[in-house]
Enzyme design. Sequence first.
Site, PDB file in Angstrom:
ATOM      1  N   HIS A 190     -11.149 -13.675  -0.898  1.00 29.96           N
ATOM      2  CA  HIS A 190     -10.930 -14.845  -0.836  1.00 29.96           C
ATOM      3  C   HIS A 190     -10.987 -15.883   0.156  1.00 29.96           C
ATOM      4  O   HIS A 190     -11.215 -15.054   1.346  1.00 29.96           O
ATOM      5  CB  HIS A 190      -9.044 -14.699  -0.893  1.00 29.96           C
ATOM      6  N   ASP A 208      -6.367 -15.864 -11.437  1.00 35.00           N
ATOM      7  CA  ASP A 208      -6.750 -16.217 -10.025  1.00 35.00           C
ATOM      8  C   ASP A 208      -8.125 -16.897 -10.066  1.00 35.00           C
ATOM      9  O   ASP A 208      -9.074 -16.418 -10.535  1.00 35.00           O
ATOM     10  CB  ASP A 208      -6.743 -15.133  -9.454  1.00 35.00           C
ATOM     11  N   HIS A 252     -10.867 -14.800  -8.421  1.00 36.06           N
ATOM     12  CA  HIS A 252     -11.280 -13.755  -9.266  1.00 36.06           C
ATOM     13  C   HIS A 252     -11.988 -14.344 -10.566  1.00 36.06           C
ATOM     14  O   HIS A 252     -12.954 -13.467 -11.016  1.00 36.06           O
ATOM     15  CB  HIS A 252      -9.963 -13.104  -9.785  1.00 36.06           C
ATOM     16  N   GLU A 270      -2.682  -9.892 -14.040  1.00 37.77           N
ATOM     17  CA  GLU A 270      -3.791 -10.921 -13.563  1.00 37.77           C
ATOM     18  C   GLU A 270      -5.423 -10.788 -13.700  1.00 37.77           C
ATOM     19  O   GLU A 270      -5.721  -9.754 -14.055  1.00 37.77           O
ATOM     20  CB  GLU A 270      -3.752 -10.594 -11.906  1.00 37.77           C
ATOM     21  N   GLU A 294      -3.228 -17.689  -2.022  1.00 41.04           N
ATOM     22  CA  GLU A 294      -3.365 -16.396  -1.455  1.00 41.04           C
ATOM     23  C   GLU A 294      -4.534 -16.546  -0.542  1.00 41.04           C
ATOM     24  O   GLU A 294      -5.392 -15.551  -0.388  1.00 41.04           O
ATOM     25  CB  GLU A 294      -3.639 -15.547  -2.457  1.00 41.04           C
ATOM     26  N   HIS A 313      -3.054 -18.465  -9.423  1.00 43.28           N
ATOM     27  CA  HIS A 313      -3.463 -18.091  -7.980  1.00 43.28           C
ATOM     28  C   HIS A 313      -4.574 -18.953  -7.504  1.00 43.28           C
ATOM     29  O   HIS A 313      -5.765 -18.854  -8.119  1.00 43.28           O
ATOM     30  CB  HIS A 313      -3.884 -16.552  -7.706  1.00 43.28           C
ATOM     31  N   HIS A 318       4.696  -9.949  -6.605  1.00 44.29           N
ATOM     32  CA  HIS A 318       3.265  -9.121  -6.926  1.00 44.29           C
ATOM     33  C   HIS A 318       3.659  -7.791  -6.634  1.00 44.29           C
ATOM     34  O   HIS A 318       4.028  -7.418  -5.723  1.00 44.29           O
ATOM     35  CB  HIS A 318       2.301  -9.858  -5.940  1.00 44.29           C
ATOM     36  N   TYR A 369      -0.366  -2.781  -4.558  1.00 44.18           N
ATOM     37  CA  TYR A 369      -1.872  -2.445  -5.082  1.00 44.18           C
ATOM     38  C   TYR A 369      -2.047  -0.967  -5.360  1.00 44.18           C
ATOM     39  O   TYR A 369      -2.869  -0.675  -6.296  1.00 44.18           O
ATOM     40  CB  TYR A 369      -2.905  -2.719  -3.773  1.00 44.18           C
ATOM     41  N   ASP A 406     -14.217 -10.472  -4.961  1.00 41.69           N
ATOM     42  CA  ASP A 406     -12.896 -10.505  -4.707  1.00 41.69           C
ATOM     43  C   ASP A 406     -12.772 -10.789  -3.368  1.00 41.69           C
ATOM     44  O   ASP A 406     -12.048  -9.735  -2.569  1.00 41.69           O
ATOM     45  CB  ASP A 406     -12.072  -9.434  -5.659  1.00 41.69           C
ATOM     46  N   ARG A 439       0.783  -1.169   0.049  1.00 41.43           N
ATOM     47  CA  ARG A 439       0.076   0.086   0.127  1.00 41.43           C
ATOM     48  C   ARG A 439       0.815   1.226   0.137  1.00 41.43           C
ATOM     49  O   ARG A 439       0.277   2.362  -0.048  1.00 41.43           O
ATOM     50  CB  ARG A 439      -0.788  -0.023   1.304  1.00 41.43           C
ATOM     51  N   HIS A 477      -1.806  -6.108 -11.250  1.00 43.56           N
ATOM     52  CA  HIS A 477      -3.526  -5.977 -11.299  1.00 43.56           C
ATOM     53  C   HIS A 477      -3.487  -5.033 -12.701  1.00 43.56           C
ATOM     54  O   HIS A 477      -2.832  -3.867 -12.320  1.00 43.56           O
ATOM     55  CB  HIS A 477      -4.330  -5.296 -10.314  1.00 43.56           C
TER      56      HIS A 477
HETATM   57 ZN    ZN Z   1      -7.851 -10.984  -4.803  1.00 40.66          ZN
HETATM   58 FE    FE Z   2      -4.492 -13.074  -6.824  1.00 41.07          FE
HETATM   59 FE    FE Z   3      -3.405 -10.087  -7.000  1.00 40.24          FE
END
Ligand code: ZN
Ligand code: FE
Ligand code: FE
Length: 276
Positions: A226, A176, A179, A142, A256, A211, A67, A70, A224, A37, A107
């Site tokens: 998980h 993913d 997702h 992704e 994840e 993922h 990764h 975000y 979204d 972040r 992303h």
């Molecule tokens: Zn996610």
């Molecule tokens: Fe993912």
């Molecule tokens: Fe991701």
Amino acid sequence: MLNIGCHLSASKGYLNMGKEALSINANTFQFFSRNPRGSKAKELDLKDIEEYKKLAEENNFATILAHAPYILNPCSSNEQNRILAFELMQDDLKRLEYIPNQMYNFHPGSHTGQGVEVGINQISEMLNKLLTEEQTTTVLLETMAGKGSEVGSKFEELKAIIDKVDLKEKMGVCLDTCHVNDAGYDVVNNLDGVLEEFDKVIGIKYLKAIHLNDSKNPLASHKDRHECIGEGHIGIEAFERIINHPQLKHLPFYLETPNELEGYKKEIEILRNLYK
Ligand code: ZN
Ligand code: FE
Ligand code: FE
């Protein structure tokens, strides 16, 4: 052999992640390239990297996956955010070359009201400014759940981005499972159909990583969230089919799921036992 790992904290360096992976019977892992972040990256520790490389080689690690943070959004309506996305990815790609042949997942972005077309153009423009012939890292888009103004919840959108990128051989897709379920692709009842569509629209050769996440929400919920393997709407039988599917079984799988190390260890054990 099933190539599987989970998301690990990068705060103590590569060697620590390698050891943690081994402690849970993983042979790969994912980590954030920097604070997810924030924008600040840790100083590279060359000794740590050398020690990790040795460990990875001795233990036959599969490709590890970085990764992106975000906050990286190459198709924000705010120009400053687009510039930041470029700078972050440029720095990440430079740093990743210290361990050759990694993968870097991001992303694709949220178009924040500009529309999908504009988003796709801005994402591919950034990639064209960044990718080089010399880089050994493969950059993965992704598949997204489609919440808010996310780009990349439809295979066609990922295809459109790749189409506009010049160095296509440096590109791939990370699928993913949470997702795609949330985006409306039924990997529970129609895995073959989803993969056929992926192949027809994008090309299965672009699929480089999975993922592996269950989902707290049903098909096409665009949420979204998980869930642990077997405890959500995807379910353990579907995961057994996913990891054993002839088009997927050679790929690296990254968990994840909402777990600490102990929980990941259990999931890896379950999945290894289901792998044929
Ligand atoms: Zn996610
Ligand atoms: Fe993912
Ligand atoms: Fe991701």
